[in-house]
Scaffold this motif. Structure first.
Motif, short mmCIF file in Angstrom:
data_model
loop_
_atom_site.label_atom_id
_atom_site.label_comp_id
_atom_site.label_asym_id
_atom_site.label_seq_id
_atom_site.Cartn_x
_atom_site.Cartn_y
_atom_site.Cartn_z
N GLN A 20 96.74 43.86 20.13
CA GLN A 20 96.14 44.77 18.68
C GLN A 20 94.45 44.76 18.96
N THR A 21 94.16 44.16 19.90
CA THR A 21 92.12 44.22 19.65
C THR A 21 91.84 45.73 21.02
N THR A 24 93.47 48.87 19.02
CA THR A 24 92.21 49.22 18.15
C THR A 24 90.47 49.79 18.39
N ASP A 25 90.26 48.95 19.39
CA ASP A 25 89.25 49.52 20.39
C ASP A 25 89.43 51.24 21.22
N SER A 27 91.48 53.42 19.83
CA SER A 27 92.16 54.15 18.80
C SER A 27 90.58 54.19 17.96
N ARG A 28 89.68 53.61 17.84
CA ARG A 28 88.35 53.77 17.62
C ARG A 28 87.37 54.40 18.76
N GLU A 74 97.20 54.54 15.12
CA GLU A 74 96.75 53.20 14.01
C GLU A 74 97.25 52.40 14.02
N VAL A 75 96.06 51.49 14.49
CA VAL A 75 97.15 49.69 14.59
C VAL A 75 96.99 48.68 13.08
N THR A 76 97.85 48.37 12.87
CA THR A 76 98.07 46.92 12.20
C THR A 76 98.32 45.94 12.51
N PHE A 80 102.32 49.04 15.63
CA PHE A 80 100.63 50.40 15.73
C PHE A 80 101.44 51.30 16.20
#
Length: 157
Positions: A20-21, A24-25, A27-28, A74-76, A80
């Motif tokens: 997830q981490t 998320t990185d 995705s940004r 997009e990650v939740t 994802f």
């Protein structure tokens, strides 16, 4: 309170948190350097969302590659979503973290594998009937025109 610490589930939760981490990185900030990912997931998981034709082609599991072209990552906390290109056809996917079976970044020889664990009762029944089963599993049959990706070449000896 339980009589023991469930290290297996704690480790799986921590490894899914790592995925997830990382996602998320990405995705940004996008994929750094030569990093790319092979993610294998269980297509039978009820929360997986893929096109019907993909599910028909991959009825049990599917491996996706996040590398050159992807969008809408997009990650939740639960999973994802991502749009990937399949033969010049963009397809949205939703993959819950619970469905992920392997996560590999071959650029740095990093990989995670989530093993499914049978209950102790099932294992005892199997051993009582025939003793331990030492026969290797049958290899999977190829599925249509899909490219088979072997993750073995990225494993350290």
């Amino acid at each position: 309170m339980t009589d023991s610490i469930d290290y297996g589930n704690l480790m799986h939760r921590a490894m899914r948190g790592l995925i997830q981490t990382v996602l998320t990185d990405v995705s940004r900030n996008g994929l750094p350097g030569a990093h790319h990912f092979f993610i294998t997931f269980d297509t039978q998981n009820p929360d997986v969302q893929i096109a019907d034709w993909l599910h028909a082609r991959y009825p049990e599991e599917m491996t996706i590659v996040i590398q050159n072209w992807f969008e809408n990552l997009e990650v939740t906390d639960k999973g994802f979503s991502i749009t990937l290109n399949f033969g010049n056809s963009p397809e949205p996917l939703y993959i819950p973290f619970d469905a992920v079976q392997t996560f590999v970044d071959p650029s740095v020889e990093f990989g995670l594998r989530f093993e499914t664990q049978d209950s102790d009762e099932d294992e005892e029944e199997d051993e009582d009937e025939d003793g331990p089963d030492d026969t290797p599993p049958e290899p999977e049959k190829p599925r249509g025109e899909a490219e088979v990706v072997s993750l073995d070449k990225w494993r350290k000896p």
